[in-house]
Each structure stands twice: as structure tokens, then as C-alpha cells.
Design a protein around this motif. Structure first.
Motif, PDB file in Angstrom:
ATOM      1  N   GLU A 182      17.245  13.318   6.372  1.00  0.00           N
ATOM      2  CA  GLU A 182      16.241  13.858   7.281  1.00  0.00           C
ATOM      3  C   GLU A 182      15.134  14.577   6.505  1.00  0.00           C
ATOM      4  N   GLN A 183      15.502  15.276   5.438  1.00  0.00           N
ATOM      5  CA  GLN A 183      14.488  15.946   4.627  1.00  0.00           C
ATOM      6  C   GLN A 183      13.591  14.929   3.937  1.00  0.00           C
ATOM      7  N   ARG A 184      14.184  13.865   3.401  1.00  0.00           N
ATOM      8  CA  ARG A 184      13.357  12.834   2.765  1.00  0.00           C
ATOM      9  C   ARG A 184      12.399  12.224   3.797  1.00  0.00           C
ATOM     10  N   ALA A 185      12.897  11.936   4.998  1.00  0.00           N
ATOM     11  CA  ALA A 185      12.055  11.356   6.053  1.00  0.00           C
ATOM     12  C   ALA A 185      10.919  12.311   6.414  1.00  0.00           C
ATOM     13  N   SER A 202       0.845  -1.197   0.000  1.00  0.00           N
ATOM     14  CA  SER A 202       0.000   0.000   0.000  1.00  0.00           C
ATOM     15  C   SER A 202       0.882   1.249   0.000  1.00  0.00           C
ATOM     16  N   ALA A 203       0.342   2.325  -0.521  1.00  0.00           N
ATOM     17  CA  ALA A 203       1.079   3.586  -0.548  1.00  0.00           C
ATOM     18  C   ALA A 203       1.464   4.013   0.868  1.00  0.00           C
ATOM     19  N   ASP A 204       0.565   3.832   1.833  1.00  0.00           N
ATOM     20  CA  ASP A 204       0.875   4.197   3.215  1.00  0.00           C
ATOM     21  C   ASP A 204       2.050   3.381   3.752  1.00  0.00           C
ATOM     22  N   ASP A 205       2.075   2.091   3.426  1.00  0.00           N
ATOM     23  CA  ASP A 205       3.185   1.245   3.874  1.00  0.00           C
ATOM     24  C   ASP A 205       4.489   1.645   3.182  1.00  0.00           C
ATOM     25  N   MET A 206       4.404   2.037   1.926  1.00  0.00           N
ATOM     26  CA  MET A 206       5.592   2.519   1.214  1.00  0.00           C
ATOM     27  C   MET A 206       6.170   3.756   1.906  1.00  0.00           C
ATOM     28  N   LEU A 207       5.307   4.703   2.208  1.00  0.00           N
ATOM     29  CA  LEU A 207       5.754   5.936   2.873  1.00  0.00           C
ATOM     30  C   LEU A 207       6.419   5.622   4.206  1.00  0.00           C
ATOM     31  N   SER A 208       5.789   4.770   4.986  1.00  0.00           N
ATOM     32  CA  SER A 208       6.317   4.419   6.309  1.00  0.00           C
ATOM     33  C   SER A 208       7.654   3.684   6.209  1.00  0.00           C
ATOM     34  N   GLU A 209       7.721   2.716   5.311  1.00  0.00           N
ATOM     35  CA  GLU A 209       8.943   1.920   5.171  1.00  0.00           C
ATOM     36  C   GLU A 209      10.115   2.779   4.691  1.00  0.00           C
ATOM     37  N   LEU A 210       9.866   3.621   3.708  1.00  0.00           N
ATOM     38  CA  LEU A 210      10.940   4.495   3.217  1.00  0.00           C
ATOM     39  C   LEU A 210      11.370   5.500   4.286  1.00  0.00           C
ATOM     40  N   ARG A 211      10.426   6.011   5.039  1.00  0.00           N
ATOM     41  CA  ARG A 211      10.780   6.935   6.127  1.00  0.00           C
ATOM     42  C   ARG A 211      11.684   6.234   7.143  1.00  0.00           C
ATOM     43  N   LEU A 221       8.297  12.260   3.656  1.00  0.00           N
ATOM     44  CA  LEU A 221       7.540  11.016   3.724  1.00  0.00           C
ATOM     45  C   LEU A 221       6.551  11.033   4.887  1.00  0.00           C
ATOM     46  N   LEU A 222       6.971  11.574   6.030  1.00  0.00           N
ATOM     47  CA  LEU A 222       6.080  11.692   7.184  1.00  0.00           C
ATOM     48  C   LEU A 222       4.906  12.610   6.866  1.00  0.00           C
ATOM     49  N   GLU A 223       5.203  13.772   6.333  1.00  0.00           N
ATOM     50  CA  GLU A 223       4.137  14.742   6.041  1.00  0.00           C
ATOM     51  C   GLU A 223       3.197  14.221   4.952  1.00  0.00           C
ATOM     52  N   SER A 224       3.714  13.474   4.008  1.00  0.00           N
ATOM     53  CA  SER A 224       2.881  12.914   2.955  1.00  0.00           C
ATOM     54  C   SER A 224       1.930  11.856   3.501  1.00  0.00           C
ATOM     55  N   ALA A 225       2.293  11.220   4.605  1.00  0.00           N
ATOM     56  CA  ALA A 225       1.486  10.162   5.199  1.00  0.00           C
ATOM     57  C   ALA A 225       0.388  10.709   6.117  1.00  0.00           C
ATOM     58  N   GLN A 226       0.423  12.006   6.418  1.00  0.00           N
ATOM     59  CA  GLN A 226      -0.555  12.595   7.323  1.00  0.00           C
ATOM     60  C   GLN A 226      -1.932  12.659   6.671  1.00  0.00           C
ATOM     61  N   SER A 227      -2.944  12.430   7.465  1.00  0.00           N
ATOM     62  CA  SER A 227      -4.315  12.554   6.975  1.00  0.00           C
ATOM     63  C   SER A 227      -4.679  14.020   6.825  1.00  0.00           C
ATOM     64  N   ALA A 228      -5.538  14.299   5.870  1.00  0.00           N
ATOM     65  CA  ALA A 228      -5.964  15.681   5.625  1.00  0.00           C
ATOM     66  C   ALA A 228      -6.855  16.174   6.747  1.00  0.00           C
ATOM     67  N   ASP A 231      13.581   3.642   6.729  1.00  0.00           N
ATOM     68  CA  ASP A 231      14.882   3.348   6.124  1.00  0.00           C
ATOM     69  C   ASP A 231      15.766   4.592   6.057  1.00  0.00           C
ATOM     70  N   ASN A 232      15.172   5.731   5.718  1.00  0.00           N
ATOM     71  CA  ASN A 232      15.950   6.971   5.694  1.00  0.00           C
ATOM     72  C   ASN A 232      16.433   7.341   7.094  1.00  0.00           C
ATOM     73  N   LEU A 233      15.598   7.135   8.093  1.00  0.00           N
ATOM     74  CA  LEU A 233      16.023   7.424   9.469  1.00  0.00           C
ATOM     75  C   LEU A 233      17.115   6.456   9.926  1.00  0.00           C
ATOM     76  N   ARG A 234      17.080   5.234   9.447  1.00  0.00           N
ATOM     77  CA  ARG A 234      18.156   4.270   9.739  1.00  0.00           C
ATOM     78  C   ARG A 234      19.461   4.746   9.115  1.00  0.00           C
ATOM     79  N   LEU A 235      19.401   5.287   7.913  1.00  0.00           N
ATOM     80  CA  LEU A 235      20.599   5.859   7.290  1.00  0.00           C
ATOM     81  C   LEU A 235      21.134   7.023   8.118  1.00  0.00           C
TER      82      LEU A 235
END
Length: 154
Positions: free
Chosen positions: A141-144, A95-104, A147-154, A106-110
Motif C-alpha cells: 500500500e505504501q508503494r502504491a 513512458s514514465a507515467d505509464d510505468m508509475l500507473s502500471e506498478l501502482r 507511485l500515485l503521488e509521484s504521478a500527480q501533476s504539480a 500491480d501493487n494494489l493487485r498484490l
């Protein structure tokens, strides 16, 4: 090998681990770019592509830091696979939501890896690597954040 040589070797090893994870994150980000769907398809598709390009751009810089310090870097897909700590995602449907979360995540792990490598670079007196790690940290950090802001509900 002197203490200074050991410190530089530790930096090279940390950078090679980061490089492996950077390639893994690049491919995962492109995978999600290719397979994202849903009501925010265009926004996510474009963001993932921008992120992937930024991630890929760091790979050469990381590898060249290793080489400039007199060490060997990654040689193959198998080498990357053997060193990466980020998980691949081979799922057919994510799901798009899972993509956003997983990439966020991973970026924080980096970011964590960058901070650890920065300490090693400081101990080795490697100012150039130290400074580059600051830039890469800011980018991840910017990518994370995006990704966080994109995952927020309207």
C-alpha cells in the motif's frame, strides 16, 4: 487429508501464487528502473530501485512460510511464469507515467491477494502467516501511494 490439512494447503497455494507475482513485480520494477527516462529520471530511478529491493526482500519470507507449513514452493522461472497473474511488460519504450500507473496497479493487485491469503491463513489458524501478510500489505500500500503521488501533476 483432514480439513486442517486442506486449509494449510490452500494457504500454501495462495502464498505460491503471491510469490510468483512478487517475482514478476520485482523484475518489472527493475526493468522500469533500468529504462525510465524523462525530467524525473533520478527520482523515479531511485524510487523504483528502493521498491524493487523491498519487493525482493519479501520473496524469501514468503517461500519460507510455505516450507514451514510443510509444502513445496516455486522451483524455476517456468514455475513462476505458470503461476503469475500479473502481466509482464516487454515493451521497448514505456513512458514514465505509464510505468508509475502500471506498478501502482500491480501493487494494489498484490494487496488484494494478501487480503485473500489472510482470510485463508485465519481459517487455517496460521497466525504467523496472518501477521506477515499485514506487514506485506502495508508495504505494498505504501508503494502504491508513493507511485500515485509521484504521478500527480504539480
Amino acid at each position: 487429508m483432514t480439513t486442517g490439512d486442506n486449509a494449510k494447503k490452500a494457504v500454501a497455494e495462495a502464498l505460491n501464487a503471491i510469490l510468483a507475482d512478487t517475482f514478476a513485480l520485482y523484475l518489472k520494477t527493475k526493468n522500469f528502473h533500468w529504462h525510465v527516462s524523462g525530467p524525473h529520471f533520478r527520482d523515479y530511478h531511485l524510487m523504483f530501485d528502493e521498491h524493487a529491493a523491498e519487493i525482493l526482500a519479501t520473496t524469501d519470507l514468503i517461500a519460507e512460510r510455505v516450507r514451514k507449513n510443510g509444502h513445496r514452493t516455486l522451483t524455476s522461472i517456468g514455475d513462476i511464469s505458470g503461476r503469475q497473474s500479473l502481466s509482464d511488460n516487454d515493451s521497448v519504450k514505456v513512458s514514465a507515467d505509464d510505468m508509475l500507473s502500471e506498478l501502482r496497479n500491480d501493487n494494489l493487485r498484490l494487496v488484494e491477494q494478501y487480503r485473500s491469503a489472510k482470510e485463508l491463513a485465519g481459517e487455517a489458524g496460521d497466525n504467523a502467516t496472518d501477521g506477515m501478510l499485514d506487514d506485506w500489505t502495508d508495504q505494498a500500500e505504501q508503494r502504491a501511494w508513493f507511485l500515485l503521488e509521484s504521478a500527480q501533476s504539480a
